[in-house]
Write an enzyme that holds these catalytic residues in place. Structure first.
Site, PDB file in Angstrom:
ATOM      1  N   LYS A 271      54.509  47.834  32.917  1.00 25.95           N
ATOM      2  CA  LYS A 271      53.727  46.589  32.514  1.00 25.95           C
ATOM      3  C   LYS A 271      54.925  45.761  32.086  1.00 25.95           C
ATOM      4  O   LYS A 271      55.299  44.588  32.404  1.00 25.95           O
ATOM      5  CB  LYS A 271      52.792  46.470  31.803  1.00 25.95           C
ATOM      6  CG  LYS A 271      51.536  46.629  32.769  1.00 25.95           C
ATOM      7  CD  LYS A 271      50.181  46.280  31.890  1.00 25.95           C
ATOM      8  CE  LYS A 271      48.896  46.498  32.749  1.00 25.95           C
ATOM      9  NZ  LYS A 271      47.855  46.278  32.031  1.00 25.95           N
TER      10      LYS A 271
ATOM     11  N   LYS B  85      47.716  52.790  42.439  1.00 25.50           N
ATOM     12  CA  LYS B  85      46.310  52.664  42.092  1.00 25.50           C
ATOM     13  C   LYS B  85      45.790  51.062  42.561  1.00 25.50           C
ATOM     14  O   LYS B  85      46.767  50.411  42.488  1.00 25.50           O
ATOM     15  CB  LYS B  85      46.149  52.644  40.641  1.00 25.50           C
ATOM     16  CG  LYS B  85      46.555  51.857  39.671  1.00 25.50           C
ATOM     17  CD  LYS B  85      45.820  51.980  38.388  1.00 25.50           C
ATOM     18  CE  LYS B  85      46.222  50.713  37.628  1.00 25.50           C
ATOM     19  NZ  LYS B  85      45.484  50.773  36.067  1.00 25.50           N
TER      20      LYS B  85
ATOM     21  N   LYS C  92      44.538  45.040  39.315  1.00 26.71           N
ATOM     22  CA  LYS C  92      44.297  43.604  39.475  1.00 26.71           C
ATOM     23  C   LYS C  92      45.604  43.013  39.162  1.00 26.71           C
ATOM     24  O   LYS C  92      46.056  41.969  39.753  1.00 26.71           O
ATOM     25  CB  LYS C  92      43.733  43.218  37.840  1.00 26.71           C
ATOM     26  CG  LYS C  92      42.245  43.449  37.821  1.00 26.71           C
ATOM     27  CD  LYS C  92      41.660  43.257  36.380  1.00 26.71           C
ATOM     28  CE  LYS C  92      40.735  44.263  35.891  1.00 26.71           C
ATOM     29  NZ  LYS C  92      40.945  44.314  34.462  1.00 26.71           N
TER      30      LYS C  92
HETATM   31  N1  AQP Z   1      42.201  52.139  40.736  1.00 34.20           N
HETATM   32  C1  AQP Z   1      41.255  52.701  39.879  1.00 34.20           C
HETATM   33  N2  AQP Z   1      40.923  53.548  39.997  1.00 34.20           N
HETATM   34  C2  AQP Z   1      39.889  54.315  39.297  1.00 34.20           C
HETATM   35  N3  AQP Z   1      39.528  53.641  37.985  1.00 34.20           N
HETATM   36  C3  AQP Z   1      40.211  52.347  37.777  1.00 34.20           C
HETATM   37  N4  AQP Z   1      39.987  51.715  36.737  1.00 34.20           N
HETATM   38  C4  AQP Z   1      41.087  50.567  36.912  1.00 34.20           C
HETATM   39  N5  AQP Z   1      41.731  50.694  38.037  1.00 34.20           N
HETATM   40  C5  AQP Z   1      41.282  51.865  38.548  1.00 34.20           C
HETATM   41  C6  AQP Z   1      39.344  51.810  35.558  1.00 34.20           C
HETATM   42  O1  AQP Z   1      38.542  50.557  35.248  1.00 34.20           O
HETATM   43  C7  AQP Z   1      38.553  50.635  33.859  1.00 34.20           C
HETATM   44  C8  AQP Z   1      38.764  49.270  33.491  1.00 34.20           C
HETATM   45  O2  AQP Z   1      40.024  48.796  33.329  1.00 34.20           O
HETATM   46  P1  AQP Z   1      40.865  47.875  32.638  1.00 34.20           P
HETATM   47  O3  AQP Z   1      39.778  46.812  32.294  1.00 34.20           O
HETATM   48  O4  AQP Z   1      41.940  48.352  31.629  1.00 34.20           O
HETATM   49  O5  AQP Z   1      41.479  47.284  33.958  1.00 34.20           O
HETATM   50  P2  AQP Z   1      42.968  47.518  34.320  1.00 34.20           P
HETATM   51  O6  AQP Z   1      43.212  49.185  33.926  1.00 34.20           O
HETATM   52  O7  AQP Z   1      43.572  46.439  33.593  1.00 34.20           O
HETATM   53  O8  AQP Z   1      42.374  47.385  35.547  1.00 34.20           O
HETATM   54  P3  AQP Z   1      43.463  47.164  36.608  1.00 34.20           P
HETATM   55  O9  AQP Z   1      43.116  46.801  37.828  1.00 34.20           O
HETATM   56  O10 AQP Z   1      44.297  48.765  36.468  1.00 34.20           O
HETATM   57  O11 AQP Z   1      44.498  46.275  35.745  1.00 34.20           O
HETATM   58  P4  AQP Z   1      45.822  46.305  35.493  1.00 34.20           P
HETATM   59  O12 AQP Z   1      46.687  46.116  36.828  1.00 34.20           O
HETATM   60  O13 AQP Z   1      46.152  45.136  34.491  1.00 34.20           O
HETATM   61  O14 AQP Z   1      46.601  47.763  34.917  1.00 34.20           O
HETATM   62  C9  AQP Z   1      39.193  51.604  32.866  1.00 34.20           C
HETATM   63  O15 AQP Z   1      38.359  52.691  32.734  1.00 34.20           O
HETATM   64  C10 AQP Z   1      40.323  51.931  34.251  1.00 34.20           C
HETATM   65  O16 AQP Z   1      40.379  53.370  34.142  1.00 34.20           O
END
Ligand code: AQP
Length: 332
Positions: free
Chosen positions: A112, A195, A198
């Site tokens: 990030k 993966k 978001k």
């Molecule tokens: N692609 C994924 N496959 C399986 N599990 C996933 N999680 C996120 N992406 C995947 C799981 O969702 C939960 C909430 O995660 P978060 O609020 O930390 O969301 P995040 O990681 O911010 O989601 P993103 O989309 O991955 O956001 P960014 O891009 O900001 O990193 C967690 O349990 C996570 O493992």
């Protein structure tokens, strides 16, 4: 009952299928058999630039989605992180326990922060996994249901728990990650080696639960697959098709083997068309319910107030024990 805890960030207008299949689906199942605590991680949402109005709305829409997806506030404790001040308080303690080096090795931080200039990367983003350790340890859970991307943060949490216990006396139970094999990582539809995310996925790569199902069906039809024709699960050589099969299987409960047999002699087009329908069937009632929960934000806030009260009962006990072991004077 053994305790579980997990959280999700209110950083988007909708959860995506990765969030649901990797995490929230397990949360719903575990509330039946475990003492479950789930929270909206709004303190984490301000580690990057944010719009306060949007954050307020996204926090409520996150709660609405959790309820629509099956979380029951009478069975699970559902709360917002900032309403339980012990998170920030234990967060500081954990920052004083974590090493600069070990925090620097967190791959999510490296990914990030690599995308921004060094002056825009906040200390908060750097400390995020350390706050996350506090989030977890406050509740002394046995399991933490998350996606594969959180495994490293869970290891850090366990290390910090051990370190505290060794230095100051036992206050924490190192928790275990609860990561389901088939859905631990849902991939980007356009880039099936990354993966679904978001912040990193292009709009075409991510299926949002609150999107119009017609839009999602179109994205699935345009998902990247390989040049072959056979619908078989082969993570290495056919990551795109395998991802679609994982999603299909998770949403319908049909085994991958059974799906492979059902699609023998058919092509990717058939699989994609059917998966579009499966997704539509899944999201349609969720979308309707989210809408009706959002019509009554006062009711959502009431659910959260109840959750925060229950969460504080547990969190304040842990924090008091920690403060005492650290040598702070008892004062409140
Ligand atoms: N692609 C994924 N496959 C399986 N599990 C996933 N999680 C996120 N992406 C995947 C799981 O969702 C939960 C909430 O995660 P978060 O609020 O930390 O969301 P995040 O990681 O911010 O989601 P993103 O989309 O991955 O956001 P960014 O891009 O900001 O990193 C967690 O349990 C996570 O493992």
């Amino acid at each position: 009952k053994p305790r579980v805890l997990s959280g999700i960030q209110p950083t988007a207008d909708s959860f995506h299928l990765g969030n649901y299949l990797g995490a929230v689906r397990q949360w719903v199942a575990l509330q039946e058999t475990h003492d479950a605590f789930y929270f909206i991680a709004d303190l984490h949402a301000i580690t990057v630039e944010h719009d306060p109005k949007l954050l307020r709305k996204r926090t409520r829409v996150s709660v609405a989605q959790l309820l629509a997806l099956g979380l029951d506030p009478d069975r699970a404790t559902l709360f917002v992180q900032s309403q339980v001040p012990e998170h920030a308080e234990l967060g500081w303690v954990m920052q004083c326990l974590a090493g600069f080096g070990e925090a620097s090795r967190m791959t999510q931080f490296k990914d990030k922060s690599a995308k921004q200039s060094v002056d825009r990367v906040t200390v908060g983003l750097f400390a995020y996994p350390v706050l996350q350790a506090a989030d977890i340890l406050l509740y002394r859970p046995r399991y933490v249901p998350v996606g594969e991307d959180q495994r490293q943060h869970l290891e850090l949490t366990r290390d910090l728990a051990h370190r505290f216990n060794t230095r100051f006396g036992k206050a924490f139970q190192p928790p275990e990650a609860y990561i389901l094999k088939g859905t631990a990582k849902i991939y980007d539809l356009q880039e099936p080696s990354a993966k679904m995310s978001k912040s990193a996925s292009s709009p075409g790569g991510i299926i949002e639960l609150l999107d119009d199902p017609k839009v999602s069906a179109k994205k699935i039809r345009s998902a990247v697959t390989d040049t072959g024709r056979e619908v078989v699960f082969d993570q290495e050589n056919k990551p795109g098709v395998s991802n679609l099969l994982s999603i299909y299987s998770a949403l319908t409960g049909r085994e991958i083997d059974e799906l492979q047999t059902a699609y023998e002699g058919k092509g990717y087009g058939d699989l994609k068309k059917d998966l579009g329908e499966v997704v539509a069937d899944f999201v349609t009632p969720v979308r309707d319910q989210v809408k009706s929960y959002m019509d009554d934000p006062a009711e959502l806030d009431k659910v959260l107030a109840r959750g925060a009260e229950r969460a504080r009962e547990v969190a304040s006990g842990t924090l008091a024990r920690v403060y005492d072991k650290l040598g702070f004077l008892a004062g409140r």
